[in-house]
Scaffold this motif. Structure first.
Motif, mmCIF file in Angstrom:
data_model
loop_
_atom_site.group_PDB
_atom_site.id
_atom_site.type_symbol
_atom_site.label_atom_id
_atom_site.label_comp_id
_atom_site.label_asym_id
_atom_site.label_seq_id
_atom_site.Cartn_x
_atom_site.Cartn_y
_atom_site.Cartn_z
ATOM 1 N N ALA A 85 0.847 -1.197 0.000
ATOM 2 C CA ALA A 85 0.000 0.000 0.000
ATOM 3 C C ALA A 85 0.882 1.247 0.000
ATOM 4 O O ALA A 85 1.085 1.888 1.032
ATOM 5 C CB ALA A 85 -0.921 -0.009 1.218
ATOM 6 N N GLU A 86 1.442 1.565 -1.154
ATOM 7 C CA GLU A 86 2.259 2.771 -1.297
ATOM 8 C C GLU A 86 1.459 3.837 -2.037
ATOM 9 O O GLU A 86 0.539 3.535 -2.804
ATOM 10 C CB GLU A 86 3.542 2.464 -2.080
ATOM 11 C CG GLU A 86 4.339 1.278 -1.567
ATOM 12 C CD GLU A 86 4.958 1.494 -0.203
ATOM 13 O OE1 GLU A 86 4.980 2.645 0.270
ATOM 14 O OE2 GLU A 86 5.418 0.497 0.393
ATOM 15 N N GLY A 87 1.824 5.094 -1.827
ATOM 16 C CA GLY A 87 1.196 6.179 -2.558
ATOM 17 C C GLY A 87 1.757 6.298 -3.963
ATOM 18 O O GLY A 87 2.582 5.489 -4.409
ATOM 19 N N ASP A 88 1.324 7.328 -4.663
ATOM 20 C CA ASP A 88 1.799 7.532 -6.027
ATOM 21 C C ASP A 88 3.279 7.890 -6.075
ATOM 22 O O ASP A 88 3.937 7.687 -7.092
ATOM 23 C CB ASP A 88 0.982 8.635 -6.708
ATOM 24 C CG ASP A 88 -0.423 8.173 -7.055
ATOM 25 O OD1 ASP A 88 -0.641 6.946 -7.088
ATOM 26 O OD2 ASP A 88 -1.295 9.033 -7.278
ATOM 27 N N ARG A 89 3.796 8.453 -4.984
ATOM 28 C CA ARG A 89 5.215 8.803 -4.921
ATOM 29 C C ARG A 89 5.836 8.083 -3.724
ATOM 30 O O ARG A 89 5.394 8.253 -2.585
ATOM 31 C CB ARG A 89 5.411 10.313 -4.782
ATOM 32 C CG ARG A 89 4.935 11.108 -5.995
ATOM 33 C CD ARG A 89 5.189 12.598 -5.797
ATOM 34 N NE ARG A 89 6.612 12.892 -5.683
ATOM 35 C CZ ARG A 89 7.423 13.112 -6.721
ATOM 36 N NH1 ARG A 89 6.939 13.065 -7.947
ATOM 37 N NH2 ARG A 89 8.696 13.384 -6.539
ATOM 38 N N SER A 120 10.584 3.044 1.408
ATOM 39 C CA SER A 120 9.525 2.118 1.811
ATOM 40 C C SER A 120 10.028 0.698 2.014
ATOM 41 O O SER A 120 9.486 -0.051 2.823
ATOM 42 C CB SER A 120 8.410 2.119 0.760
ATOM 43 O OG SER A 120 7.804 3.394 0.676
ATOM 44 N N PHE A 121 11.051 0.311 1.276
ATOM 45 C CA PHE A 121 11.627 -1.026 1.396
ATOM 46 C C PHE A 121 12.926 -1.057 0.613
ATOM 47 O O PHE A 121 13.270 -0.097 -0.096
ATOM 48 C CB PHE A 121 10.665 -2.115 0.887
ATOM 49 C CG PHE A 121 10.187 -1.922 -0.526
ATOM 50 C CD1 PHE A 121 10.869 -2.469 -1.602
ATOM 51 C CD2 PHE A 121 9.026 -1.199 -0.786
ATOM 52 C CE1 PHE A 121 10.424 -2.293 -2.903
ATOM 53 C CE2 PHE A 121 8.568 -1.016 -2.083
ATOM 54 C CZ PHE A 121 9.269 -1.558 -3.148
ATOM 55 N N ILE A 233 6.451 -7.109 -7.038
ATOM 56 C CA ILE A 233 5.915 -6.226 -6.005
ATOM 57 C C ILE A 233 5.148 -5.108 -6.699
ATOM 58 O O ILE A 233 5.719 -4.377 -7.521
ATOM 59 C CB ILE A 233 7.034 -5.623 -5.130
ATOM 60 C CG1 ILE A 233 7.802 -6.719 -4.389
ATOM 61 C CG2 ILE A 233 6.458 -4.616 -4.141
ATOM 62 C CD1 ILE A 233 9.028 -6.208 -3.639
ATOM 63 N N ASP A 234 3.870 -4.990 -6.393
ATOM 64 C CA ASP A 234 3.083 -3.842 -6.839
ATOM 65 C C ASP A 234 3.143 -2.783 -5.748
ATOM 66 O O ASP A 234 2.675 -3.005 -4.623
ATOM 67 C CB ASP A 234 1.631 -4.250 -7.100
ATOM 68 C CG ASP A 234 1.460 -4.968 -8.429
ATOM 69 O OD1 ASP A 234 2.427 -4.999 -9.212
ATOM 70 O OD2 ASP A 234 0.363 -5.503 -8.681
#
Length: 434
Positions: A85-89, A120-121, A233-234
């Motif tokens: 669950a990441e944002g657009d950036r 994020s990772f 990974i999406d």
């Protein structure tokens, strides 16, 4: 007043020369550091499986299929896609060939932690653990150095992770996967029989030590489970596709079919691979069993790949390749912790319409030549003969390649016969026509 540039293309300080003291990484080192030497016969013998596979057949594809089937039976998603669950950036880190466990690995950890703030990772691209991917080595070569990185770490294995049949990798990254069941013994005197006879086999793991090591990265935000040795990974608007190129740098048919399927769709994609597709001025498209190549998949405009990043070679290289009007960045990212491979041996680049004007590498070839000159001068006890200043090395490399120096020296440099001889003895690259 402007500060000193931290780019090696601009200043010697940016390249790491003239440093007065060692970095703060030394406080991170374990109490006992085992220096990994590739000149040690014991190390070479333990890492023999790649040679054995090239002689008597590569079992990687079959073993990988068994690992994938085991994970599927345990509930891993059939499409092998991790959905975050990441944002657009957002941003993530890629580092390759990390796991030597000595100063070469720990020296880059403070920089990694600084640059990776708010990412994020992270993804390790190839060779998480040297020399053979032992489970017992994960404590000092993975959990300890990255204990202060607060986000998850995913990985694709390299050939060294496969030298113990990927058992350690699967335990750490794939939900503590249990060992595979033994297969039936091969027919006597067959190629598989000889391979089995010579094969390096994993030792039993120290379970207590592994349990303690896991505590170093036990925070909830650090946890991640990947569905197997290859995955996607999406994250936000992008799909990151990680492939496993095994012992010999190829894909089995099952993984190839998955790669083609997971590459469909309009989402932009980044490939992470254990074997770079462009490296040292050459194209290595990576064969898929049954036909086709990984680079065919990357180049297909319907798949919308924007970059292909590979480890295995321990330095940084970048090739911006024009593919039918769109630029795909082919990157070598193998400077994450293993000893640094020379770049001065890379010939003048002219591949896929990428020339020296577009090509980038780190360390710069001149810095690489100066470093290896000092190294061989010490080893051969001929320091005065082999020693080149960074300016001298930069000048002789420029002469051999027929290009201007990347970083201009403070004053004029005369290239001498000794400098040319040293460059030749150390394998410095040349123009293709010479």
């Amino acid at each position: 007043m402007h500060g000193v540039s931290d780019s090696s293309r601009d200043t010697v300080e940016g390249a790491g020369w003239n440093a007065a003291e060692r970095g703060e990484y030394r406080r991170l080192l374990p109490g006992r550091v085992e220096k990994l030497s590739w000149l040690n016969p014991r190390t070479l013998w333990a890492a023999r499986n790649g040679v054995v596979a090239s002689w008597f057949g590569d079992p990687t594809g079959r073993t990988r299929e068994r690992w994938v089937a085991q994970r599927a039976a345990a509930g891993a998603p059939a499409d092998k896609v991790v959905r975050r669950a990441e944002g657009d950036r957002f941003s993530f880190m890629v580092l390759g060939d990390t796991g030597e466990g000595d100063e070469s690995q720990y020296a880059v950890v403070p920089g990694f932690l600084k640059v990776s703030r708010d990412t994020s990772f992270a993804v390790i691209a190839s060779d998480v653990i040297y020399p053979v991917g032992r489970t017992d080595d994960y404590g000092t070569k993975f959990f300890r150095p990255y204990q202060d990185y607060p986000a998850p770490v995913y990985a694709v294995p390299g050939n060294h992770d496969w030298y113990e049949d990927l058992g350690g990798f699967m335990r750490v990254f794939c939900d503590d996967a249990p060992p595979l069941e033994p297969e039936p013994a091969p027919r006597a005197l067959s190629g598989a029989w000889w391979r089995t006879l010579l094969w390096h086999r994993p030792r039993p793991a120290d379970e207590a030590a592994l349990t303690e090591a896991r505590k170093l990265r036990s925070a909830p935000g650090q946890q991640a489970v990947q569905p197997g040795p290859y995955w996607a990974i999406d994250a936000g608007p992008v799909r990151i596709v990680g492939i496993d190129t095994g012992l010999l740098g190829t894909l089995d048919a099952e993984q190839g079919a998955w790669l083609r399927e997971v590459s469909r769709g309009p989402r932009p994609k980044i490939l992470i691979t254990g074997s770079p597709l462009y490296v040292d001025g050459e194209h290595h498209p990576c064969a898929i069993e049954g036909g086709g190549t990984v680079d065919d998949v990357v180049r297909d405009p319907a798949h919308r790949y924007v970059a292909a990043i590979g480890g295995d070679i321990h330095n940084y290289q970048r090739y911006p390749v024009d593919v039918d009007g769109r630029v795909v960045q082919y990157v070598v990212s193998g400077g994450g912790g293993a000893f640094m491979h020379a770049t001065h041996t890379i010939p003048r680049v002219s591949v896929a319409n990428v020339t020296e004007r577009d090509f980038r590498c780190y360390p710069l070839r001149g810095d690489s030549l100066a470093f290896y000159g000092r190294l061989y001068g010490r080893r051969l006890r001929l320091p005065r003969f082999f020693a080149l200043t960074e300016a001298e090395a930069m000048a002789v490399v420029a002469e051999r390649l027929g290009v201007p120096p990347v970083r201009h020296p403070a004053g004029p440099v005369r290239v001498t016969r000794r400098m040319r001889l040293v460059a030749s003895l150390l394998g410095a690259g040349r123009r293709p026509e010479r």
